[in-house]
Motif scaffolding. Structure first.
Motif, PDB file in Angstrom:
ATOM      1  N   PRO A  16      18.157   6.716  -5.225  1.00 44.47           N
ATOM      2  CA  PRO A  16      17.997   8.232  -4.693  1.00 44.47           C
ATOM      3  C   PRO A  16      18.664   8.208  -4.052  1.00 44.47           C
ATOM      4  N   GLU A  17      18.718   9.153  -3.095  1.00 45.96           N
ATOM      5  CA  GLU A  17      20.064   9.942  -1.869  1.00 45.96           C
ATOM      6  C   GLU A  17      19.139   8.954  -0.824  1.00 45.96           C
ATOM      7  N   ASP A  18      17.661   8.930  -0.879  1.00 46.90           N
ATOM      8  CA  ASP A  18      16.754   8.101   0.493  1.00 46.90           C
ATOM      9  C   ASP A  18      16.947   7.021   0.495  1.00 46.90           C
ATOM     10  N   THR A  24       0.827  -0.878  -0.328  1.00 48.10           N
ATOM     11  CA  THR A  24      -0.237   0.369   0.355  1.00 48.10           C
ATOM     12  C   THR A  24       0.994   1.108   0.222  1.00 48.10           C
ATOM     13  N   ARG A  25       2.192   1.232   0.885  1.00 49.22           N
ATOM     14  CA  ARG A  25       3.019   2.218   1.329  1.00 49.22           C
ATOM     15  C   ARG A  25       3.408   2.782  -0.295  1.00 49.22           C
ATOM     16  N   ALA A  26       3.711   1.416  -1.364  1.00 45.73           N
ATOM     17  CA  ALA A  26       4.409   2.007  -2.580  1.00 45.73           C
ATOM     18  C   ALA A  26       3.575   2.232  -3.474  1.00 45.73           C
ATOM     19  N   ARG A  27       2.375   1.353  -3.059  1.00 49.96           N
ATOM     20  CA  ARG A  27       1.398   2.342  -4.428  1.00 49.96           C
ATOM     21  C   ARG A  27       1.261   3.904  -3.778  1.00 49.96           C
ATOM     22  N   ASP A  28       0.341   3.599  -2.879  1.00 47.46           N
ATOM     23  CA  ASP A  28       0.773   5.854  -2.563  1.00 47.46           C
ATOM     24  C   ASP A  28       1.947   6.247  -3.369  1.00 47.46           C
ATOM     25  N   GLU A  29       2.606   5.719  -3.309  1.00 46.95           N
ATOM     26  CA  GLU A  29       4.089   6.222  -3.558  1.00 46.95           C
ATOM     27  C   GLU A  29       4.321   6.581  -4.941  1.00 46.95           C
ATOM     28  N   LEU A  30       3.338   5.836  -5.636  1.00 51.25           N
ATOM     29  CA  LEU A  30       3.751   5.648  -7.599  1.00 51.25           C
ATOM     30  C   LEU A  30       1.711   6.635  -7.786  1.00 51.25           C
ATOM     31  N   LEU A  78      11.495   8.962 -14.692  1.00 53.26           N
ATOM     32  CA  LEU A  78       9.972   7.934 -14.278  1.00 53.26           C
ATOM     33  C   LEU A  78      10.836   6.715 -12.976  1.00 53.26           C
ATOM     34  N   LYS A  79      12.255   6.732 -13.107  1.00 51.37           N
ATOM     35  CA  LYS A  79      12.410   5.371 -12.995  1.00 51.37           C
ATOM     36  C   LYS A  79      12.711   5.379 -11.438  1.00 51.37           C
ATOM     37  N   PRO A  80      13.677   7.222 -10.788  1.00 55.25           N
ATOM     38  CA  PRO A  80      14.151   6.884  -9.499  1.00 55.25           C
ATOM     39  C   PRO A  80      12.158   6.911  -8.603  1.00 55.25           C
ATOM     40  N   ARG A  81      11.419   7.748  -9.117  1.00 54.40           N
ATOM     41  CA  ARG A  81       9.809   7.433  -8.644  1.00 54.40           C
ATOM     42  C   ARG A  81       9.720   5.675  -8.497  1.00 54.40           C
ATOM     43  N   ILE A  82       9.926   4.931  -9.052  1.00 57.75           N
ATOM     44  CA  ILE A  82       9.907   3.352  -9.382  1.00 57.75           C
ATOM     45  C   ILE A  82      10.773   2.846  -8.140  1.00 57.75           C
ATOM     46  N   LEU A  83      12.088   2.834  -8.333  1.00 59.21           N
ATOM     47  CA  LEU A  83      12.916   2.780  -6.975  1.00 59.21           C
ATOM     48  C   LEU A  83      12.398   2.565  -5.606  1.00 59.21           C
ATOM     49  N   LYS A  84      11.571   4.560  -5.680  1.00 64.84           N
ATOM     50  CA  LYS A  84      11.654   4.870  -3.735  1.00 64.84           C
ATOM     51  C   LYS A  84      10.255   3.505  -3.780  1.00 64.84           C
ATOM     52  N   ALA A  85       9.533   3.601  -4.719  1.00 63.50           N
ATOM     53  CA  ALA A  85       8.283   2.446  -4.447  1.00 63.50           C
ATOM     54  C   ALA A  85       8.451   0.974  -3.565  1.00 63.50           C
ATOM     55  N   MET A  86       9.506   0.789  -4.718  1.00 62.62           N
ATOM     56  CA  MET A  86      10.130  -0.614  -4.438  1.00 62.62           C
ATOM     57  C   MET A  86      11.275  -0.533  -3.268  1.00 62.62           C
ATOM     58  N   ILE A  89      19.194  -6.220  -2.638  1.00 60.95           N
ATOM     59  CA  ILE A  89      17.730  -6.490  -3.601  1.00 60.95           C
ATOM     60  C   ILE A  89      18.077  -5.121  -4.592  1.00 60.95           C
ATOM     61  N   LEU A  90      18.001  -3.523  -3.933  1.00 58.88           N
ATOM     62  CA  LEU A  90      17.353  -2.475  -4.547  1.00 58.88           C
ATOM     63  C   LEU A  90      18.379  -2.287  -5.469  1.00 58.88           C
ATOM     64  N   ALA A  91      18.939  -2.157  -5.090  1.00 55.88           N
ATOM     65  CA  ALA A  91      20.895  -2.319  -5.738  1.00 55.88           C
ATOM     66  C   ALA A  91      20.541  -2.705  -7.564  1.00 55.88           C
ATOM     67  N   SER A  92      20.754  -3.551  -7.238  1.00 57.99           N
ATOM     68  CA  SER A  92      21.019  -5.007  -8.430  1.00 57.99           C
ATOM     69  C   SER A  92      19.889  -4.588  -9.191  1.00 57.99           C
ATOM     70  N   ILE A  93      17.847  -4.402  -8.985  1.00 57.86           N
ATOM     71  CA  ILE A  93      17.123  -3.910  -9.713  1.00 57.86           C
ATOM     72  C   ILE A  93      17.858  -2.656 -10.452  1.00 57.86           C
TER      73      ILE A  93
END
Length: 661
Positions: free
Chosen positions: A653-655, A577-583, A615-623, A640-644
């Protein structure tokens, strides 16, 4: 600096480049038609004594639509064909570009103190940028202080420095220069630079044709001296060098247009890369002092390689002297310094010049052939066959203690986090491949034995034994150190031959599939290796922006976010749900665990790689939201996130940077 916005700007600058290129080609078509009409007019209708029989009407008759169409097709076809050939040459990767300029790869086994210092800096900045360590190349015997980054994607990027930069810059200054080149990699400037070089070569090609015709016409005139012939034939022979001269002038005009295009696109990016160097090094004095040293250094940034001028927009500084700043591909030094240090007093830094042999490498002397790294790989294979283990060099993070007179050049490495026993193997292909395989070895004795048996079946001398030796140390390695260890192994793995890499990749897949089940972390490790090593050995088509809106990739987003939510440390439904709201995509629904698979997850990630850069940083933040608990990611989730992020060609992204161990 917002690297994602700069990547999007680089993509939009490509459109500007295409528009300018199209306008230049139209101008060349018109000029070439006028020139050919003049050539035919003077060779057929004009007499030096009697003048023209048809006057201006005779000239205009040569501008028929049929001839105009034929000439236009020839010019446009030639320009695009030359541009395509040049693009295919440069798209082979950063290694091909560096070697075409006569640069030599700096091997991890080097014992030269300056080269090891440069390797250290590349590794440090790669860690700060959360990207794999690119290969380092050296332009030997070049006194000018210069550098460049080359490649099409992060996976095939290399960084090259001149000997002058290596010997005349202090450590913090060299950090600034190399950080500047890392900014070009992350900003997406490299691909734009390759396109720019390819298109501009097509524009200037007409001048090359004119030079050939001029030489051919002059030679023909010498051969026909004293031979009688018809007037038209003599006029035609005399007009041939005139045609060549005209095409040469048109080529010069095209070269002028090319210079303006390079200057218009490249100059502002140098300011942005300087700012990126400050961000990576956290030290504005590094890049500023490097520019001050260049200002007080007689050879400046000049590079004497034969093809340097053709690729001048890729370099840290100007490679040749420009009489007029309008053609300069780089801003003035004082302007660059004042952008970083507004209160600069205007004084440059003087350094004593070291002299090198005056060797000029011509483009004809450079061939695309196996470099020194291939020889090292062969030697390593021979030694392994004989059962010989050479004494490993000290890891690049280890340095002798500073002496009593040590100055600012003294190395102050960070405290080593990866055990020295493992670091001792990262610099040769056999050791590096064994470390990567060792990360996959299971704790279950039966499964472990099957994996070691599969490795032994590949008959790589000494590998099964070495994997068995390093496996306990790798099992005890904290999760946050596995990714840095893999990144440290990449330069040595690139030194393998193509058959060795094929065997290594097959072994990697066999070890992963030994239990008939692929875990997410195993997928991540394999994708990292494939993404960063495949471009070195096979032709790889990079991802292209295709999806401008998230609504077009809802299916792959649902797949990836569902897998991360189930595999993460938080409650799956809340994380999704948090990821969906981020996007801001309320229609996304969490898929059940039993409906998910690693294969579908992999296909979804590769589809997301075709999204537009912003779009990619938004997708990574949602991930990150999907994989974490309340937005806090652990080291395993970070891997996992670094591999994706690597697969979709986007810096984290910085955060979402690496959490503390």
């Amino acid at each position: 600096m917002d690297f994602f916005a700069q990547q999007d700007l680089a993509r939009r600058n490509t459109r500007v480049l295409v528009i300018l290129f199209t306008l230049a080609v139209i101008g060349l078509v018109l000029l070439t038609n006028v020139l050919v009409a003049g050539f035919l007019f003077f060779s057929e209708d004009y007499n030096v004594y009697a003048g023209s029989r048809g006057g201006w009407m005779g000239f205009l008759q040569q501008l028929s639509w049929d001839r105009f169409g034929t000439i236009s097709l020839v010019v446009i076809g030639s320009v695009f064909l030359v541009s395509l050939v040049k693009w295919l040459q440069l798209a082979a990767g950063g290694k091909a570009i560096a070697e075409s300029l006569g640069a030599e790869k700096v091997l991890p086994q080097t014992r030269d103190a300056d080269e090891r210092r440069a390797l250290n800096i590349v590794q440090e900045i790669a860690l700060a940028a959360s990207m794999p360590v690119p290969d380092l190349y050296l332009l030997r015997d070049e006194r000018g202080i210069n550098a460049f980054a080359a490649g099409v994607t992060q996976a095939d990027a290399v960084i090259a420095v001149t000997t002058g930069a290596l010997h005349h810059l202090k450590r913090h200054e060299l950090q600034g220069v190399i950080g500047h080149e890392f900014s070009h990699i992350l900003n997406g400037d490299m691909r734009l630079n390759v396109r720019l070089a390819a298109l501009l070569k097509g524009i200037t090609f007409i001048g090359d044709v004119g030079y050939i015709l001029l030489r051919a016409g002059t030679h023909r005139g010498r051969v026909r001296t004293g031979v009688r012939g018809g007037g038209n034939s003599n006029n035609s022979g005399a007009a041939l060098p005139v045609l060549g001269l005209g095409l040469l002038v048109i080529g010069w005009i095209g070269g002028t247009c090319a210079g303006f295009i390079k200057a218009a696109i490249s100059r502002q990016k140098e300011f942005l890369a300087d700012a990126g160097a400050v961000q990576f090094t956290r030290d504005p004095d590094g890049i500023a002092d490097a520019l001050k040293v260049i200002g007080g250094y007689v050879p400046g940034t000049f590079v004497h390689r034969a093809r340097a001028a053709e690729l001048s927009h890729m370099f840290f500084g100007a490679v040749t002297h420009r009489l007029w700043q309008g053609f300069a591909t780089h801003p003035p030094l004082d302007a660059r310094i004042r952008r970083i240090q507004p209160r600069w007093d205007g004084e440059y830094i003087s350094r004593r010049v070291r002299h090198y042999p005056n060797t000029r490498i011509e483009s004809a002397d450079v061939e695309f052939r196996p470099g020194r790294e291939a020889l090292v790989a062969a030697v390593a294979a021979v030694e392994a066959t004989r059962g010989i283990r050479t004494r490993p060099l000290a890891p690049l993070t280890e340095h002798p203690p500073a002496g009593p007179g040590a100055g600012p050049e003294t190395e102050e490495p960070p405290a080593p986090a990866i055990p020295p026993g493992l670091l001792a193997h990262v610099d040769d292909p056999l050791g590096a491949s064994s470390l990567v395989l060792g990360l996959l070895i299971s704790d279950d004795p039966a499964h472990r034995d099957r994996q070691l048996a599969l490795i032994a079946e590949r008959e790589v001398p000494g590998q099964a034994t070495l994997v068995n030796t390093v496996a306990p140390g790798l099992a005890a390695l904290p999760a946050g150190l596995r990714l840095p260890l893999v990144n440290r192994c990449l330069p040595a793995l690139r030194a393998m031959s193509a058959p060795q890499y094929r065997t290594f990749k097959e072994t990697l897949l066999a070890v992963i599939r030994a239990d008939q089940h692929t875990e997410l972390l195993e997928w991540c490790l394999y994708q990292l290796v494939r993404h960063y090593l495949d471009p070195e050995f096979v032709q790889v088509t990079p991802s292209r922006p295709r999806y401008a809106r998230l609504g077009k990739v809802t299916a792959p987003l649902t797949e990836v976010l569902s897998v991360l939510a189930h595999e993460g440390s938080g409650e799956a439904e809340a994380a999704f749900t948090r990821a969906r709201d981020e996007l801001a995509l309320p229609k996304l629904r969490l898929r059940p665990r039993e409906a998910l698979s690693v294969r579908a997850f992999s296909e979804a990630v590769h589809t997301l790689a075709d999204c537009y850069p912003l779009l990619k940083p938004r997708i990574l933040k949602a991930m990150g939201e999907a994989a974490s608990e309340n937005g806090e990611i652990c080291p395993v989730e970070y891997e996992i996130l670094a591999s994706i992020a690597a697969v979709i060609d986007c810096p984290l992204p910085e955060d979402l940077k690496a959490p503390p161990l």
